[in-house]
Scaffold this active site. Sequence first.
Site, mmCIF file in Angstrom:
data_model
loop_
_atom_site.group_PDB
_atom_site.id
_atom_site.type_symbol
_atom_site.label_atom_id
_atom_site.label_comp_id
_atom_site.label_asym_id
_atom_site.label_seq_id
_atom_site.Cartn_x
_atom_site.Cartn_y
_atom_site.Cartn_z
ATOM 1 C CG ASP A 6 -6.936 -2.072 -4.142
ATOM 2 O OD1 ASP A 6 -7.660 -1.309 -3.482
ATOM 3 O OD2 ASP A 6 -5.795 -2.408 -3.788
ATOM 4 C CB SER A 65 -0.958 -0.059 1.188
ATOM 5 O OG SER A 65 -2.043 0.813 1.014
ATOM 6 C CG HIS A 96 -5.838 -2.033 -0.107
ATOM 7 N ND1 HIS A 96 -5.324 -1.548 -1.295
ATOM 8 C CD2 HIS A 96 -5.046 -1.522 0.868
ATOM 9 C CE1 HIS A 96 -4.286 -0.772 -1.047
ATOM 10 N NE2 HIS A 96 -4.090 -0.741 0.257
#
Length: 665
Positions: free
Chosen positions: A583, A497, A628
Amino acid sequence: MQQKSKLFLQALKYSIPHLGKCMQKQHLNHCNFADHYYNRIKLKKYHLTKCLQNKPTISELARNIPSRSFSSKDFLPIKQENEKSLSENMDAFEKVRTKLETQPQEEYEIINAEVKHGGFVYYQEGCCLVRSKDEEADNDNYEVLFNLEELKLDQPFIDCIRVAPDEKYVAAKIRTEDSEASTCIVVKLSDQPVMEASFPNVSSFEWVKDEEEEDVLFYTFQRNLRCHDVYRATFGDNKRNERFYTEKDPSYFVFLYLTKDSRFLTINIMNKTTSEVWLIDGLSPWDPPVLIQKRIHGVLYYVEHRDDELYILTNVGEPTEFKLPPWACGFIMDTNSDPKNCPFQLCSPIRPPKYYTYKFAEGKLFEETGHEDPITKTSRVLRLEAKSKDGKSVPMTIFHKTDSEDLQKKPLLVHVYGAYGMDLKMNFRPERRVLVDDGWILAYCHVRGGGELGLQWHADGRLTKKLNGLADLEACIKTLHGQGFSQPSLTTLTAFSAGGVLVGALCNSNPELLRAVTLEAPFLDVLNTMMDTTLPLTLEELEEWGNPSSDEKHKSYIKRYCPYQNIKPQHYPSIHITAYENDERVPLKGIVNYTEKLKEAIMEHAKDTGEGYQAPNVVLDIQPGGNHVIEDSHKKITAQIKFLYEELGLDSTSVFENLKKYLKF
C-alpha cells in the site's frame, strides 16, 4: 477582446452524506471526479451582464476520489421528477424489488464501468471490453472489442471508459484489485476492432475532435501517486504523442474533465485548498488553453459549461475579476436558490433515498422519523443528533430491522470517517444488509472533518481542530447508548484509511465505549508519516494534517491525538486490522509499528492487573498486493464479520448463510 466581468464569489453551504479519504472499488476514478461536486449543490444562475451575486460550492479532496456516474437524464428538469405521484414511485420500487428477488444474488457484486455513446452501450463482460446496441444492453448479444487477458494482468477490470466523439475509437482504463497502477488502451472501432495503442499509469483521460475531424486523446500520467503531466495523442495515419503540460509544484495534482456538453476540456490543477483551471476549446484543441483564474491560496473553484455559458463553483467570498474569452459567458452557483431553476438534475447515490424523511432535534427521536424501506420492507432509517463538547450538533444516520425489539440488547456497528471534507459512505453493501437482517444496528456518524455540512464542517475538523472530530465521535456513541441503541459491551466501531485516526484516538481516550473494532488500511501514525517527505502523498496532505517538520504548533497538536503516539497501558477493545503489503497510501510499516506497540501496552496492563484479566485480541491481517482498500474482498469481509461475532459472543451461522446469497465463496 476578452470581456471582463466581476463575479461575486461567496462561500457555499451543502449537506448530507458522502464518503472518506479513499473510495473503494471504483477507486481512483478521476474520470468522474467532477460529479463529486454536483451531488452537493443546488444551483442558481445569473448572466454576467446582470451582475453575478451567488453562492457556489466545492469540496476538499481525499487521497482517492469517489466515482459518480450520470446519464442523459441529468439534463432533465427536476420538476419532472417532482411531479411523479407517490403511487408511481411505489410501483417503480415494486418492480425493482421483484427484479432483485428473481435475479441471481451474486449479481450484486458485479461493478463495472459502463458508458452510453451514440446507439451503443460500452461495458465489461467477463474479461472483455464489449459493446451492444442500447436496446439490447440487457441481452447477451454484444460485440467483443478487446480481450483484457492480452495485457497479462491478474484479474483485470475496467475502471473507466471514454468513447471518441464519432465512435472511431474507444479508450478504457484497466486495473487490477491488488494494484493502483493502471493501463489505458485505445481500440480502433471497425469490423475487426484492434488495439491501436496503450499507455501506462494513466489517471484521467478525455477525447475531443479537432477542426480536421481528427480524434485527440488528452490524458494525465501518474507516477508514485502523483499526477503532474498532461499528454495529448492522435492515432491512425497521423500518430503522435506529446507532453502538453507539466505541473512543477509537487503539492498539486492534475486531472482532466470534459464538460457535460463536451464543449470544453478543463485542466484542473489542485491541492487540498487551492485550484487553477485552464480551458481547452473542444473545437480547437491545438489552440493555447485559456486560464480561468490564476491560483490563489485558499481559493477552490471548478468550471462547467452549458448553452454557451460557463458555470463556476467556488468557495471564496470576496469579489474576483475573471478575464473570459469572447465565446464564454459565466454563471456561479447559489446553494440557497430554488432547485427548480437548476439546469442540471442533481442527485447523490450516497444520500439516503427520497422516501426517507427526517426530523431530529437535540438528541431526541421522533416516531415519524423512521420510514420503511419500500424495496426490502425490513429496515428503518432514523436520524439522530448528538451534542458535542462544544455544543455543536452532530448528525447521525441509523439503520435497524423494522421489527427489532429491545434495541438496547442489539449489537451496534458504528461507522466513521471525518477527513478531507468527504462524506461518510452509506452505499449498499451485502455485508451491511445481512447484518441488519441479523438484528444489528448500523450507525453512521457524520463528524466534523467530513463534508456533510459544507466547507466549514471540514475546516472545523482539520489541522489544529482535528480533536473536534474525536469529540463528535465520542458524543455520537454516548448519545446512541443514551437513546437506547445497544450498550458498550455490544458496540463495535469500523473505519478505513483516514477514518482510522479518529477510531485509534477514541480507543486511546475512551476504550470503555467499545467492545471491538475493525480497521482497513488505517492511518494510525500521523506524526511520523507527515514528517517523512519522501512518502508520495505527504506534501499533498499538509493542508489536512499540518506540517510537523516546520511548525512546532502543528507537531504538538498532532501528538495530542495521533493514535500511535498515545498508546498506553490500559484495557483496549479487541481490534482487527486489515493491511495491504504494498500500500503506497498508508505504508505497512506504520501499521505494523502501531500493532506491536499496542500489544506491548496490553501485555503491560495485563501484568499490572493480575490473574484473571482477559486481554483483548489484536489481529493484523496482511493481504498481498499494492492496493489501498479492496471493498469487494470476500476474504476480508468474512474475516471481519467472523471477528465481530466471536468478540461479541454471537452465533454467526445465519449471517454467513445469508452472506452466501450475495458473495461467491
